[in-house]
Design an enzyme around this catalytic site. Structure first.
Site, PDB file in Angstrom:
ATOM      1  CE  LYS B  92     -70.849 -92.118 -27.136  1.00  0.00           C
ATOM      2  NZ  LYS B  92     -69.613 -92.315 -27.917  1.00  0.00           N
ATOM      3  CB  VAL B 119     -69.318 -84.432 -27.934  1.00  0.00           C
ATOM      4  CG1 VAL B 119     -70.157 -83.796 -29.040  1.00  0.00           C
ATOM      5  CG2 VAL B 119     -70.223 -84.984 -26.845  1.00  0.00           C
ATOM      6  CE  LYS B 191     -70.952 -88.967 -29.969  1.00  0.00           C
ATOM      7  NZ  LYS B 191     -70.944 -89.461 -31.352  1.00  0.00           N
TER       8      LYS B 191
END
Lengths: 320, 320
Positions: B92, B119, B191
């Protein structure tokens, strides 16, 4: 008429409407009175040959569903592809009755045949499977895809009469004019056939879909399900069974924690069963005419993005 | 190592692992011991210049999230793009800390920077917005995207202790080794930043996300919500507020009919608020390592589909 935006410029060169007594207008070529809409489509493609040859001609098809044979939409699609036009349709008929045949025609003609609006309006069901899930095999699906029956089932849970709820949906312009398309499950069966043909590689029509609709007699089942903490929904299903694809539409009593159980009114959802990603659900929280119009627009953009512009418009497109 | 399938042939030319004491292997070039992973990436790109020039070199990045600065992943991505490689990452960090900068680097280099796994594992969140929703403006989002906290909240509703539930998730390999990444909301914040940067055009980092985690003290709130027919979930949100983007992570008490309220354990979901399609939800019903691996594969296929094969492999690809 000129429309600019979304990275493309569009010009309408012809319109055929049933309401206008089969009088067609081809812009720049005066009025015409072709014998049939298919003849008109052929004529329009022939008159705009440069655009057709350059892959810059698109037929947008929005006739209503004929559940007997998917006509006249299937014929319209074939005429347009044969004339060198891409096709965008919101009609379920072509994908439900003749998907593999039309896809082969489109491939031969190097043209696109797109119909995102056929199921769940503009929510990208087909786009998702085509563009966003490379290497994933969809092995089955289930969903709630008809708003009228969904609304009626909820109304009946609450003690309202079948006929009253249906009349309300007709008055609001959500139910089909021919109520049997909704309540007998035909609309859902057409969507099921389209989904099975596209996602599962089936070659079926709505008449191959096992089909149970809803009626006044369904009311006690809806009340009973609710009393048991469950919900009765008109569920569509498709799955591979060996080399066959089985597809059906029927009221099902769903556990309360099922993602399909919680859909109200015009909320629709589709659950895809996949090999690599287990289950994915896509939920539409609001639907209507604007969403269907968006579906047509999104398909048109998909085509425009893949099409080299005509030379003259290239220069114009660069202006700020 | 050669891998064929999914319409592509792939050859692994180098691997860098921390576990293996920074000893790197570049196939065909013997072992090497570059000073850092970034130096190794530069070296690998330089040694395979023909592939890099042809857009056929891809770096796959799977380091773990560093929540301070997103490093070393950001540096790895920059080194690869500078060397002419495409980048696929499940981390991420790069999208959460440096999305717009890295996208500009990628555009300049004519290379892709993809991170579908960042995600909801392989569920095509970014792919959906990029490929399947042309002309739709995403105006906001909300979701449940951290499995560990989701599991703990359900366990606490049922009277279990925070520590026990967390220990179970760590034993099952679902919680991060550093528990604070999950329970303090850092994973969710990373995220959220990635989603806000990509979907809303924000330029934020996880440190700009308002963040409330969960702890033993959250237990009574979870029990209370459940008793009231509601559910407590760690909800992520992002929305445009004028020219700013506001983003937050916090426990929220959700109405029972909210699509996010019904997610259990490793089920995640994201609701997109859009201008043309109202709300669309995408729900992941099962997640795990296989799904993350699929995310890397799907990004690799996206790159392969857009890349002309090397001449030699063109001939080979046609063999039946």
């Amino acid at each position: 008429m000129l429309a600019a935006g979304y990275g493309m410029r569009a010009r309408i060169v012809g319109i055929a409407t049933r309401r206008d007594g089969a009088r067609y207008v081809v812009r720049g070529f005066g009025r015409t009175r072709a014998g049939s809409t298919a003849a008109f489509i052929r004529e329009a493609c022939a008159r705009d040959r440069a655009a057709a040859r350059g892959g810059r001609l698109v037929m947008i098809e929005t006739t209503t569903l004929d559940i007997e044979r998917g006509e006249p939409a299937v014929t319209h699609v074939r005429a347009a592809l044969a004339g060198g036009a891409h096709v965008v349709t919101a009609n379920k008929g072509p994908a439900a009755f003749a998907y593999s045949r039309l896809m082969r025609s489109a491939a031969r003609a190097h043209r696109r045949f797109l119909f995102e609006g056929a199921v769940m309006d503009g929510v990208p069901v087909f786009n998702l499977a085509r563009e966003a899930l490379p290497a994933v095999d969809v092995t089955g699906f289930r969903g709630v895809v008809n708003s009228t029956t969904n609304y009626i089932l909820t109304a009946m849970e609450q003690g309202r009469a079948f006929g009253d709820a249906l009349a309300e949906m007709q008055a609001r312009g959500i139910a089909e004019a021919d109520a049997s398309l909704d309540v007998d499950g035909w609309d859902a069966a057409a969507k099921t056939a389209a989904l099975a043909n596209v996602l599962l590689g089936a070659d079926i029509t709505p008449h191959d879909v096992e089909r149970v609709g809803i009626s006044e007699a369904t009311a006690p089942l809806a009340v009973e399900a609710r009393a048991a903490g469950r919900r009765l929904k008109l569920v569509v299903r498709g799955a591979r069974n060996g080399r066959r694809v089985v597809a059906r539409v029927a009221p099902e009593s769903l556990a309360d924690d099922d993602v399909l159980a919680r859909l109200e009114g015009q909320q629709n959802a589709l659950v895809l069963q996949t090999d690599l990603l287990e289950e994915i659900a896509i939920v539409q929280r609001g639907g209507g005419l604007a969403q269907t119009a968006y579906a047509l627009l999104s398909d048109l953009i998909t085509i425009a993005r893949a099409t080299p512009p005509a030379r003259r418009s290239t220069r114009r497109r660069r202006s700020p």
